[in-house]
Motif scaffolding. Structure first.
Motif, PDB file in Angstrom:
ATOM      1  N   ASP A  58       0.824  -1.213   0.000  1.00  0.00           N
ATOM      2  CA  ASP A  58       0.000   0.000   0.000  1.00  0.00           C
ATOM      3  C   ASP A  58       0.858   1.263   0.000  1.00  0.00           C
ATOM      4  O   ASP A  58       0.480   2.273  -0.592  1.00  0.00           O
ATOM      5  CB  ASP A  58      -0.996   0.007   1.177  1.00  0.00           C
ATOM      6  N   PHE A  61       1.537   1.735  -3.483  1.00  0.00           N
ATOM      7  CA  PHE A  61       0.319   2.189  -4.157  1.00  0.00           C
ATOM      8  C   PHE A  61       0.104   3.689  -3.949  1.00  0.00           C
ATOM      9  O   PHE A  61      -0.171   4.432  -4.891  1.00  0.00           O
ATOM     10  CB  PHE A  61      -0.914   1.420  -3.655  1.00  0.00           C
ATOM     11  N   VAL A  62       0.249   4.111  -2.678  1.00  0.00           N
ATOM     12  CA  VAL A  62      -0.014   5.512  -2.341  1.00  0.00           C
ATOM     13  C   VAL A  62       0.946   6.440  -3.085  1.00  0.00           C
ATOM     14  O   VAL A  62       0.560   7.506  -3.557  1.00  0.00           O
ATOM     15  CB  VAL A  62       0.009   5.724  -0.806  1.00  0.00           C
ATOM     16  N   ILE A 150     -12.162   4.631  -5.037  1.00  0.00           N
ATOM     17  CA  ILE A 150     -10.872   4.242  -4.445  1.00  0.00           C
ATOM     18  C   ILE A 150     -10.850   4.617  -2.964  1.00  0.00           C
ATOM     19  O   ILE A 150     -10.464   3.811  -2.108  1.00  0.00           O
ATOM     20  CB  ILE A 150      -9.703   4.927  -5.201  1.00  0.00           C
ATOM     21  N   GLU A 151     -11.280   5.834  -2.670  1.00  0.00           N
ATOM     22  CA  GLU A 151     -11.275   6.302  -1.279  1.00  0.00           C
ATOM     23  C   GLU A 151     -12.366   5.619  -0.452  1.00  0.00           C
ATOM     24  O   GLU A 151     -12.138   5.245   0.708  1.00  0.00           O
ATOM     25  CB  GLU A 151     -11.475   7.827  -1.233  1.00  0.00           C
ATOM     26  N   TYR A 154     -11.637   2.074   1.082  1.00  0.00           N
ATOM     27  CA  TYR A 154     -10.821   2.092   2.308  1.00  0.00           C
ATOM     28  C   TYR A 154     -11.615   2.640   3.482  1.00  0.00           C
ATOM     29  O   TYR A 154     -11.511   2.146   4.595  1.00  0.00           O
ATOM     30  CB  TYR A 154      -9.518   2.876   2.083  1.00  0.00           C
ATOM     31  N   TRP A 179      -8.245   5.668   7.956  1.00  0.00           N
ATOM     32  CA  TRP A 179      -9.280   5.710   6.908  1.00  0.00           C
ATOM     33  C   TRP A 179     -10.702   5.570   7.460  1.00  0.00           C
ATOM     34  O   TRP A 179     -11.658   5.837   6.753  1.00  0.00           O
ATOM     35  CB  TRP A 179      -9.032   4.621   5.861  1.00  0.00           C
ATOM     36  N   GLU A 221      -9.481  -3.327  -6.206  1.00  0.00           N
ATOM     37  CA  GLU A 221      -9.395  -3.311  -4.737  1.00  0.00           C
ATOM     38  C   GLU A 221      -9.431  -4.734  -4.171  1.00  0.00           C
ATOM     39  O   GLU A 221      -8.681  -5.053  -3.254  1.00  0.00           O
ATOM     40  CB  GLU A 221     -10.514  -2.452  -4.134  1.00  0.00           C
ATOM     41  N   PHE A 224      -6.210  -6.297  -4.778  1.00  0.00           N
ATOM     42  CA  PHE A 224      -5.203  -5.690  -3.894  1.00  0.00           C
ATOM     43  C   PHE A 224      -5.240  -6.348  -2.511  1.00  0.00           C
ATOM     44  O   PHE A 224      -4.203  -6.741  -1.973  1.00  0.00           O
ATOM     45  CB  PHE A 224      -5.441  -4.172  -3.783  1.00  0.00           C
TER      46      PHE A 224
HETATM   47  C1  LIG Z   1      -5.283   0.003  -2.601  1.00  0.00           C
HETATM   48  C2  LIG Z   1      -5.727   1.267  -1.960  1.00  0.00           C
HETATM   49  N1  LIG Z   1      -6.931   1.746  -2.263  1.00  0.00           N
HETATM   50  C3  LIG Z   1      -7.370   2.891  -1.703  1.00  0.00           C
HETATM   51  C4  LIG Z   1      -6.582   3.580  -0.809  1.00  0.00           C
HETATM   52  C5  LIG Z   1      -7.124   4.828  -0.163  1.00  0.00           C
HETATM   53  O1  LIG Z   1      -6.319   5.894  -0.252  1.00  0.00           O
HETATM   54  C6  LIG Z   1      -5.309   3.059  -0.527  1.00  0.00           C
HETATM   55  N2  LIG Z   1      -4.472   3.659   0.349  1.00  0.00           N
HETATM   56  N3  LIG Z   1      -4.905   1.896  -1.103  1.00  0.00           N
END
Ligand SMILES: Cc1ncc(CO)c(N)n1
Length: 231
Positions: A58, A61-62, A150-151, A154, A179, A221, A224
């Motif tokens: 992550d 990813f960020v 996406i937000e 989380y 989150w 997601e 992930f």
């Molecule tokens: C995979 C993923 N999706 C969403 C967020 C939310 O910012 C994150 N940090 N990572």
């Protein structure tokens, strides 16, 4: 009869197109927001090697998400017509700044050396998807729908780990608060309102594209979260 139809149409409109899509794609939405990894954080059975894997992936990813959000910011400034859009996105970008610092301290806490973490396939594919969304060909409303999804995944996932009855280990509550807090929930709701407003004026083609992008975010997601299984 006609009156009744008008009333139900009104209700549908008020609910918004995004909620309609979530209902339509409920199973993938639930898969993304109630994944076994998230449920294991909530019930305390989480495997720490899974958590460390998620943390490292992550973080990467960020780092890729920042340019995406910066792009959303630019588009918000250029084409939204509403000054508040830019402020909402800027708030998101500012919180990503804190998030990167948080990742670094969490990496030190869990002994995850980010400089040696290799992005896994699901992560690379998600980054590639984000890059494609940054194309100027992609409509602002479509980009905003993706950004919200996406937000929101989380937000919904980590808020679940803090709801009544949770057995979330204390050393993981920091991640969940990041989150799952009310401010982040409010921010997601603002992003959703922006997306809804843009979609109200969208053509059928653009609506179809936004719906497709929403489903694809949910799929990315799920993939992930799945990476954490590998430990
Ligand atoms: C995979 C993923 N999706 C969403 C967020 C939310 O910012 C994150 N940090 N990572």
């Amino acid at each position: 009869m006609i009156d009744e139809e008008a009333t139900s149409m009104e209700k549908l409109e008020k609910r918004g197109v995004i909620n309609t899509w979530i209902d339509k794609h409920r199973s993938i939405y639930t898969a993304a927001t109630r994944h076994a990894f998230v449920v294991s954080i909530r019930d305390g059975s989480v495997d720490l090697s899974s958590f460390r894997t998620w943390l490292g992936q992550d973080y990467l990813f960020v780092r890729g998400f920042v340019p995406f959000v910066a792009n959303v910011l630019i588009r918000a400034g250029k084409e939204s017509g509403e000054t508040s859009d830019m402020e909402v996105v800027l708030g998101g970008l500012a919180s990503l700044n804190d998030e990167i610092e948080w990742f670094k301290s969490e990496g030190a806490k869990w002994d995850v050396d980010f400089s040696t973490v290799v992005p896994q396939t699901a992560n690379l594919e998600y980054s590639r998807f984000l890059e494609a969304l940054m194309s100027s060909e992609v409509k602002y409303s479509v980009m905003m729908t993706a950004f919200w999804a996406i937000e929101a995944v989380y937000q919904e996932s980590f808020a679940h780990c803090l709801e009544d009855g949770n057995k979330t280990p204390t050393e993981l509550t920091g991640a969940c608060h990041r989150w799952g807090n009310d401010g982040f929930k409010q921010y997601c709701s603002s992003v959703k309102n922006i997306a809804e407003r843009c979609l109200e004026n969208a053509s059928g083609d653009v609506l179809a594209e936004a719906e497709d992008v929403l489903v694809r975010v949910l799929e990315h997601e799920v993939a992930f979260w799945e990476m954490s299984r590998g430990g």
